[in-house]
Scaffold this motif. Sequence first.
Motif, mmCIF file in Angstrom:
data_model
loop_
_atom_site.group_PDB
_atom_site.id
_atom_site.type_symbol
_atom_site.label_atom_id
_atom_site.label_comp_id
_atom_site.label_asym_id
_atom_site.label_seq_id
_atom_site.Cartn_x
_atom_site.Cartn_y
_atom_site.Cartn_z
ATOM 1 N N LEU A 102 0.686 -1.170 0.188
ATOM 2 C CA LEU A 102 -0.259 -0.067 0.014
ATOM 3 C C LEU A 102 0.954 1.257 -0.087
ATOM 4 O O LEU A 102 0.568 2.220 -0.616
ATOM 5 N N SER A 103 1.866 1.113 0.746
ATOM 6 C CA SER A 103 2.902 2.538 0.785
ATOM 7 C C SER A 103 3.571 2.674 -0.250
ATOM 8 O O SER A 103 3.750 3.685 -1.014
ATOM 9 N N CYS A 141 0.760 4.418 -2.859
ATOM 10 C CA CYS A 141 0.711 5.630 -2.397
ATOM 11 C C CYS A 141 1.919 6.646 -2.929
ATOM 12 O O CYS A 141 1.618 7.516 -3.290
ATOM 13 N N GLY A 182 -2.392 9.660 -2.516
ATOM 14 C CA GLY A 182 -2.911 8.520 -2.825
ATOM 15 C C GLY A 182 -3.962 8.752 -4.153
ATOM 16 O O GLY A 182 -3.900 9.902 -4.762
ATOM 17 N N TRP A 213 -8.440 6.396 -9.714
ATOM 18 C CA TRP A 213 -9.259 4.998 -9.126
ATOM 19 C C TRP A 213 -10.338 4.427 -10.152
ATOM 20 O O TRP A 213 -10.114 3.243 -10.344
ATOM 21 N N ARG A 241 -10.431 6.413 0.333
ATOM 22 C CA ARG A 241 -9.217 6.804 0.496
ATOM 23 C C ARG A 241 -8.366 5.705 1.327
ATOM 24 O O ARG A 241 -8.641 5.214 2.183
ATOM 25 N N VAL A 242 -6.881 5.706 0.779
ATOM 26 C CA VAL A 242 -6.131 4.369 1.102
ATOM 27 C C VAL A 242 -5.033 4.934 1.757
ATOM 28 O O VAL A 242 -3.930 4.259 2.298
ATOM 29 N N CYS A 243 -4.472 6.270 1.607
ATOM 30 C CA CYS A 243 -3.294 6.862 1.942
ATOM 31 C C CYS A 243 -3.288 7.994 2.931
ATOM 32 O O CYS A 243 -4.510 8.581 3.030
#
Length: 604
Positions: free
Chosen positions: A574-575, A578, A585, A591, A602-604
């Motif tokens: 994930l990092s 991002c 993100g 997306w 939102r994932v970041c």
Amino acid sequence: MVTHRRTGGGRLPPGMVTAVGPHARALAISGDDGARLWDTAAGRWTAGSAVLPAIADVRFTGDGRAYLAADGDRLRLGSVADGRVLFEARVPGATATAVSADGRYVAACPEGQALRVWDTAAGRPLTGAWQQDRLCRVGAVLLELGTDRMAAVTADGVRVWDIRTGRRVADLDEPRVHHVSFSADGAFLATVDGAELRVWRLTAPDRPVFRHPLNNQQINRPPAFAPDGRTLRYLEGGTVHTLDLGAAVTPDWRPVAQADVRLSPDGRTYATAERTGDHYLFRLCDTADGRVLRTLPPVPVPVSDDPALPVLPVDILPLLVFSTDGTRFGYGVSASGHTVTAQPFTVWDVPHDRAVSTLDLPGAAVIAAALGPRGRTLHTTRMTAAGRFINEVWDTGTRRRTAEPAGPAAHDLTLRGDGRLLAGVGTVARPPSWRAAGLDLVQGSPLGTLAFAPDGSRLAAGDQTGRVTLWDGELRHRTGVLRNVFPPPLDGHPGPEAVTALAFSPDGRTLAVGGDGGGLQLWDVPTGQPLGGLLTTPGEAMYTLAFGPDGTTLYAGSAHVPLQRYDIDPAHALSRVCARAGGAGPSRAQWRTYVPDAPYRRVC
């Protein structure tokens, strides 16, 4: 392409752009009166405003300082700055031309003649094996020059030469290629046909190290390696696609292949076997940093007891096996199909770094072995010179054979973690008799390899069609089948990629599947679905797989790269996503483009 920012723009004079120099600093523009070079930064004609025929084949050097043009019967290397002639040669009816990135070499296919190469610095033609090929006489040819390498593409395939030695270094059976590119160091070649983009290691060109399906994309320009050689980009329509080659171009590739590699079940240690003269050297290494923990006493190559049937190199089989708990390592050398005078097999205590037992097993060759918990029990399968198979069970402490079980013999032995169930090719055996019973683990397909989950609750059986069959830990019921997701076979490789390595994560929920073509896929065991796409590997057969103790690192081993590490921690993945998206993100537009089957969040 790194920052995604436009570096320039402006109006062009009338005409068609037929060639683009590095960073688009210079363009070849063909108009009614011929072709000239345009300086995009200065906004004017360059190269002394020299006019070339409109049909001239113009190519730029990698630094953008020079251009190569085939003008009638002349091949000319000129200066982009002032048009000064740097090199010139007569080439009647050139059908293909190429210039190296530094301008040192130029090549051309004169119509009806042999392929020719020149050293522009010395001003002289070069000799090499390319002169014996009839490439320029058999049809259309595409040429590409790299760092001391030259590639020629014809309807029959791709040939690669080393310009310094003049020798041919690779012959790729790739009949439909329409673009090729060298890496900066000349070690790799990228090819593009109508179906795939492939990367080839030129010191081992038997199969590609990287394959990327194009899914009907139309590529009109050669792909480009980044200077570090780890990234490859190609232009399709108005989109630039960036590929991370990663392990496919690893600098850890060893010129000399290991005879075998084996990872411990806990992923902390790996062992290698390498032949040196008439002995084999076995080494124990740390997966954390790759350092050698111990070079074990050498083991001689077995000697046949029949002088008329000497042991040949193809018969020799190094034996490497860890105990089910990873605390013991067993090793030896066998000679398949022979009866030998001596066959030592040593059990090594890995944590305490010492030998705990050595068994001498003269007679029929041991072709498979498995060590029980703490290495107390050794299971072997022998093959006599007459082709008969024998099962044996040994007590490594007393060095005595405790059983010679009846029933069919297994060619591949895998013990459950508790040491109380033994699976093999078409067989299963249980104590106390260890009598083998027939069991088809892979639905009639030839078996590739086996692996138990750490808690013994499951068995995975990979076959030679690329599928994996899952069983319960007692081998009573089949619980599922994982389909083959390896790439389709290439021309000249008629069969699908076979499964050669398997490993469960510590919690048993993830299964790693490796193939003989370098395929490596992670599976979610409860759902039977693949986790992402194939991992990038060095492109050769996977010998062994193991997860680290916390399940966030996957280790793999192969002949030329005995240790490969894959960070599979979801938080780390994930990092990285991002970071690629700029830190904040993915935007809603990004997306929709990349994750169209899931609602935005939102994932970041």
